[in-house]
Design a protein around this motif. Structure first.
Motif, PDB file in Angstrom:
ATOM      1  N   GLY A   1       0.798  -1.226   0.000  1.00 47.75           N
ATOM      2  CA  GLY A   1       0.000   0.000   0.000  1.00 47.75           C
ATOM      3  C   GLY A   1       0.828   1.272   0.000  1.00 47.75           C
ATOM      4  O   GLY A   1       2.034   1.247   0.293  1.00 47.75           O
TER       5      GLY A   1
ATOM      6  N   TRP B   1       1.051   5.682   1.054  1.00 49.04           N
ATOM      7  CA  TRP B   1       0.911   6.484   2.260  1.00 49.04           C
ATOM      8  C   TRP B   1      -0.121   7.597   2.115  1.00 49.04           C
ATOM      9  O   TRP B   1      -0.520   8.206   3.093  1.00 49.04           O
ATOM     10  CB  TRP B   1       2.263   7.120   2.607  1.00 49.04           C
ATOM     11  CG  TRP B   1       2.975   7.638   1.384  1.00 49.04           C
ATOM     12  CD1 TRP B   1       3.918   6.960   0.662  1.00 49.04           C
ATOM     13  CD2 TRP B   1       2.775   8.886   0.702  1.00 49.04           C
ATOM     14  NE1 TRP B   1       4.323   7.722  -0.423  1.00 49.04           N
ATOM     15  CE2 TRP B   1       3.636   8.906  -0.418  1.00 49.04           C
ATOM     16  CE3 TRP B   1       1.959   9.991   0.938  1.00 49.04           C
ATOM     17  CZ2 TRP B   1       3.704   9.987  -1.306  1.00 49.04           C
ATOM     18  CZ3 TRP B   1       2.015  11.062   0.048  1.00 49.04           C
ATOM     19  CH2 TRP B   1       2.873  11.052  -1.054  1.00 49.04           C
TER      20      TRP B   1
ATOM     21  N   GLU C   1       6.087   2.436   4.378  1.00 48.65           N
ATOM     22  CA  GLU C   1       6.958   2.661   5.540  1.00 48.65           C
ATOM     23  C   GLU C   1       6.641   3.988   6.227  1.00 48.65           C
ATOM     24  O   GLU C   1       7.065   4.231   7.355  1.00 48.65           O
ATOM     25  CB  GLU C   1       8.443   2.592   5.150  1.00 48.65           C
ATOM     26  CG  GLU C   1       8.867   3.477   3.991  1.00 48.65           C
ATOM     27  CD  GLU C   1       8.699   2.785   2.637  1.00 48.65           C
ATOM     28  OE1 GLU C   1       7.641   2.158   2.412  1.00 48.65           O
ATOM     29  OE2 GLU C   1       9.630   2.888   1.816  1.00 48.65           O
TER      30      GLU C   1
ATOM     31  N   SER D   1       4.126   4.034  -7.112  1.00 52.22           N
ATOM     32  CA  SER D   1       4.630   4.667  -8.332  1.00 52.22           C
ATOM     33  C   SER D   1       4.761   3.649  -9.464  1.00 52.22           C
ATOM     34  O   SER D   1       4.936   2.450  -9.221  1.00 52.22           O
ATOM     35  CB  SER D   1       5.996   5.291  -8.049  1.00 52.22           C
ATOM     36  OG  SER D   1       6.910   4.276  -7.689  1.00 52.22           O
TER      37      SER D   1
ATOM     38  N   GLN E   1       8.974  14.560  -1.987  1.00 49.76           N
ATOM     39  CA  GLN E   1       7.971  15.050  -2.930  1.00 49.76           C
ATOM     40  C   GLN E   1       8.097  16.560  -3.124  1.00 49.76           C
ATOM     41  O   GLN E   1       7.796  17.097  -4.197  1.00 49.76           O
ATOM     42  CB  GLN E   1       6.579  14.706  -2.388  1.00 49.76           C
ATOM     43  CG  GLN E   1       5.497  14.694  -3.432  1.00 49.76           C
ATOM     44  CD  GLN E   1       5.667  13.534  -4.396  1.00 49.76           C
ATOM     45  OE1 GLN E   1       6.091  12.468  -4.006  1.00 49.76           O
ATOM     46  NE2 GLN E   1       5.381  13.777  -5.661  1.00 49.76           N
TER      47      GLN E   1
ATOM     48  N   GLU F   1       3.770  12.910 -13.157  1.00 53.30           N
ATOM     49  CA  GLU F   1       2.933  13.041 -11.961  1.00 53.30           C
ATOM     50  C   GLU F   1       3.607  14.027 -11.003  1.00 53.30           C
ATOM     51  O   GLU F   1       4.807  13.935 -10.748  1.00 53.30           O
ATOM     52  CB  GLU F   1       2.771  11.680 -11.283  1.00 53.30           C
ATOM     53  CG  GLU F   1       1.842  11.737 -10.091  1.00 53.30           C
ATOM     54  CD  GLU F   1       1.443  10.356  -9.562  1.00 53.30           C
ATOM     55  OE1 GLU F   1       0.263  10.153  -9.266  1.00 53.30           O
ATOM     56  OE2 GLU F   1       2.320   9.490  -9.444  1.00 53.30           O
TER      57      GLU F   1
HETATM   58  O1  TXE Z   1       6.228   5.126  -3.888  1.00 48.08           O
HETATM   59  P1  TXE Z   1       6.668   3.629  -4.063  1.00 48.08           P
HETATM   60  P2  TXE Z   1       6.699   6.285  -2.929  1.00 48.08           P
HETATM   61  C1  TXE Z   1       3.625   8.160  -6.554  1.00 48.08           C
HETATM   62  C2  TXE Z   1       3.883   9.642  -6.294  1.00 48.08           C
HETATM   63  C3  TXE Z   1       5.123   9.619  -5.481  1.00 48.08           C
HETATM   64  C4  TXE Z   1       5.834   8.409  -5.970  1.00 48.08           C
HETATM   65  C5  TXE Z   1       6.817   7.838  -4.984  1.00 48.08           C
HETATM   66  O2  TXE Z   1       4.134  10.282  -7.515  1.00 48.08           O
HETATM   67  O3  TXE Z   1       5.952  10.705  -5.747  1.00 48.08           O
HETATM   68  O4  TXE Z   1       4.819   7.494  -6.252  1.00 48.08           O
HETATM   69  O5  TXE Z   1       6.177   7.522  -3.762  1.00 48.08           O
HETATM   70  C6  TXE Z   1       6.685  -0.303  -1.586  1.00 48.08           C
HETATM   71  N1  TXE Z   1       9.231  -4.067  -3.997  1.00 48.08           N
HETATM   72  N2  TXE Z   1       2.595   7.600  -5.724  1.00 48.08           N
HETATM   73  O6  TXE Z   1       8.178   6.357  -2.829  1.00 48.08           O
HETATM   74  O7  TXE Z   1       8.140   3.459  -4.045  1.00 48.08           O
HETATM   75  C7  TXE Z   1       6.822   0.813  -0.588  1.00 48.08           C
HETATM   76  O8  TXE Z   1       7.409   0.338   0.606  1.00 48.08           O
HETATM   77  C8  TXE Z   1       8.035  -4.085  -3.373  1.00 48.08           C
HETATM   78  C9  TXE Z   1       1.393   7.224  -6.401  1.00 48.08           C
HETATM   79  O9  TXE Z   1       5.947   6.153  -1.651  1.00 48.08           O
HETATM   80  O10 TXE Z   1       5.946   3.163  -5.264  1.00 48.08           O
HETATM   81  C10 TXE Z   1       5.376   1.278  -0.463  1.00 48.08           C
HETATM   82  O11 TXE Z   1       4.664   0.417   0.419  1.00 48.08           O
HETATM   83  N3  TXE Z   1       7.493  -3.008  -2.775  1.00 48.08           N
HETATM   84  C11 TXE Z   1       0.449   6.590  -5.541  1.00 48.08           C
HETATM   85  C12 TXE Z   1       4.848   1.111  -1.871  1.00 48.08           C
HETATM   86  O12 TXE Z   1       5.726   0.185  -2.507  1.00 48.08           O
HETATM   87  C13 TXE Z   1       8.184  -1.864  -2.808  1.00 48.08           C
HETATM   88  C14 TXE Z   1       0.534   6.548  -4.118  1.00 48.08           C
HETATM   89  C15 TXE Z   1       4.788   2.384  -2.676  1.00 48.08           C
HETATM   90  O13 TXE Z   1       6.087   2.921  -2.747  1.00 48.08           O
HETATM   91  C16 TXE Z   1       9.443  -1.770  -3.451  1.00 48.08           C
HETATM   92  C17 TXE Z   1       1.822   6.907  -3.594  1.00 48.08           C
HETATM   93  C18 TXE Z   1       9.958  -2.939  -4.057  1.00 48.08           C
HETATM   94  N4  TXE Z   1      11.128  -2.940  -4.704  1.00 48.08           N
HETATM   95  C19 TXE Z   1       2.783   7.430  -4.400  1.00 48.08           C
HETATM   96  N5  TXE Z   1       9.879  -0.497  -3.324  1.00 48.08           N
HETATM   97  C20 TXE Z   1      -0.819   6.066  -6.109  1.00 48.08           C
HETATM   98  N6  TXE Z   1      -0.754   5.216  -7.132  1.00 48.08           N
HETATM   99  O14 TXE Z   1      -1.859   6.359  -5.583  1.00 48.08           O
HETATM  100  C21 TXE Z   1       8.950   0.188  -2.635  1.00 48.08           C
HETATM  101  N7  TXE Z   1       7.914  -0.632  -2.308  1.00 48.08           N
END
Ligand code: TXE
Length: 482
Positions: free
Chosen positions: A127, A129, A156, A205, A305, A354
């Motif tokens: 999920g 945040w 996290e 992402s 961000q 984005e």
């Molecule tokens: O996302 P990540 P982040 C977008 C938004 C933001 C960007 C980065 O543009 O700037 O994503 O956010 C887990 N294997 N969105 O860094 O890395 C991580 O622990 C498995 C869009 O938070 O995608 C977290 O639980 N899991 C958005 C989840 O993936 C992994 C919502 C999301 O982290 C992993 C939030 C790996 N290798 C941010 N690496 C939407 N779609 O709504 C990380 N994670």
């Protein structure tokens, strides 16, 4: 009250790979019990879970507020939407997933044919945040209602919110751990991908989605991906401009713009553009930003961000865009005040990538069709909104927009409608959560035929009669060849 928000200081255990695997093994035991229950029993447990969340929501709301920095009212709204989906999934699983008969067709008329939707077993949910309750609930509720056990890895940044949900399930004293949480960062997420779960639901992402998909590919673990968006809002010349600007302000600035289907681009028809921008400006100029209780949105939850927002605004301004509300000075970490950018080149990062911040780009278009064309030029395709007084124009836009959800004369219309599937195309991902499609997403489809009487034509045999083949030939040419 000023909230003590500090994601850096939110500590939670980081389980080893072995511990993640052990959680999945426990889930597999739980799935045996849970999957064998009938729909009515599962509905009972899930509605009990729903009531538990609702009754004790005050502490969940506080936790969400502390971990994300969003205002309390926003946290409350998020929890309300989440329980709405939990309720829908619980109440509709039987109708959607019970065995259904299908017509066997002419050639197989001697069979009874049916489709079953069976639980997959254990679903892993990773999920984000930004909506740490609502977003994962779109997978948790539908996966559980379909008879699966879930191991949930929250972001996290929001581990306590995730743990709260698993604790709420545990407090029901269900004999098995149908919902567990494993906290930690991407490494734990990767371990979950490798743990042998039967399906993985990811929200985050696009870049991380690709990593998740690569790891899941090693074991052919199917995944559903919600990878964010660059949603456009289109304003037609016939639109109610007051309404369009008011909703646009909410869609762009609500939750500090950290909404996957939030409004990031606005395409407004030239002849009403000035008036629209004036109203939008008046709606966002004085928003209260901060940690105070009466703030309309809070700080940026993910510290990095802020840099993304700054870079995009800088790029937009350097390339000829104009800031009509705020500007670079609005970026004052950990907050970003509202920013409205006008006439920004379509290939700048503020339009193409984005942003996930309280900024919005307004660009003028000749007509609604050009707006649709520009909206569709994005690599993302999650949602879009269109404001128009013309039913025909709304229908045309809804048909032609290359996205998963369209809202007419409002924003985010799908969010509280349990029956509507949610997901995108392109870099926004694939698969669907919510609605009947969301329940089926977490089900294994099984087709069953039962022969009721001997076939009138003996075709499924090693000793076919010439007469039966002649009838088949006749069928092929005379019936299908008509
Ligand atoms: O996302 P990540 P982040 C977008 C938004 C933001 C960007 C980065 O543009 O700037 O994503 O956010 C887990 N294997 N969105 O860094 O890395 C991580 O622990 C498995 C869009 O938070 O995608 C977290 O639980 N899991 C958005 C989840 O993936 C992994 C919502 C999301 O982290 C992993 C939030 C790996 N290798 C941010 N690496 C939407 N779609 O709504 C990380 N994670």
């Amino acid at each position: 009250m000023t909230v003590q928000h500090s994601p850096e200081r939110t500590t939670a255990p980081t389980p080893s790979d072995g511990e993640v695997h052990a959680a999945v093994a426990r889930a597999r035991d739980a799935a045996l019990w849970w999957g064998a229950l009938d729909f009515t029993d599962r509905k009972g447990w899930l509605l009990e879970f729903r009531s538990r969340i609702a009754r004790t929501s005050a502490s969940l709301i506080d936790t969400v507020r502390e971990e994300t920095g969003k205002p309390k009212d926003d946290a409350l709204l998020e929890v309300m939407l989440a329980v709405e989906h939990l309720t829908w999934a619980a109440k509709n699983a039987r109708r959607v997933l019970r065995e259904r008969s299908v017509h066997p067709g002419l050639v197989s008329i001697n069979h009874a044919a049916s489709v079953r939707y069976q639980p997959m077993g254990v679903v892993g949910v990773i999920g984000p945040w930004n909506y740490p309750v609502y977003t994962p609930m779109g997978s948790l509720a539908y996966a559980m209602a379909a008879g699966n056990a879930v191991v949930f890895k929250p972001s996290e940044l929001t581990p306590r919110t995730g743990t709260w949900l698993a604790d709420a399930w545990a407090s029901l004293a269900a004999p098995h751990q149908v919902l567990q949480t494993v906290t930690g960062d991407g490494r734990v997420g990767e371990a979950l991908c490798r743990s042998g779960v039967d399906k993985l639901a990811f929200t985050g992402s696009t870049a991380t989605a690709k990593k998740v998909m690569a790891v899941c590919a090693e074991t052919l673990t199917p995944i559903v991906v919600e990878g964010g968006g660059k949603d456009a809002l289109l304003v037609d010349a016939t639109a109610d401009l007051e309404a369009a600007a008011t909703f646009a302000a909410f869609g762009a600035m609500g939750n500090a713009g950290q909404t996957c289907a939030g409004v990031e681009r606005i395409y407004v028809v030239e002849e009403v553009a000035d008036r629209f921008v004036d109203i939008l400006t008046s709606r966002v100029r004085d928003l209260r930003v901060g940690d105070a209780d009466d703030a309309q949105y809070g700080r940026m939850t993910l510290p990095k961000q802020v840099d993304i927002v700054r870079d995009q605004v800088e790029d937009a301004l350097a390339r000829g865009g104009r800031a009509v509300v705020g500007g670079l000075e609005s970026v004052r970490a950990p907050y970003v005040d509202p920013i409205v950018l006008l006439d920004v080149p379509e290939d700048s990062s503020a339009v193409a990538e984005e942003t996930f911040g309280p900024t919005v780009v307004v660009n003028r278009v000749r007509d609604l069709d050009e707006g649709i064309e520009r909206a569709n030029a994005s690599k993302y395709g999650l949602g879009a909104s269109v404001f128009t007084a013309s039913k025909a124009a709304a229908e045309r836009a809804a048909d032609r927009l290359r996205v998963g959800v369209v809202t007419v004369n409002s924003v985010l219309g799908f969010a509280a409608v349990g029956a509507l599937p949610f997901g995108g195309v392109g870099d926004s991902g694939f698969g669907r959560i919510h609605g009947a499609d969301g329940l089926r997403e977490f089900s294994r489809v099984k087709s069953v035929t039962k022969q009721r009487f001997a076939a009138p034509l003996g075709l499924v045999t090693m000793t076919r009669k010439r007469r039966d083949v002649a009838v088949a030939r006749l069928l092929l040419t005379k019936v299908y060849g008509r």
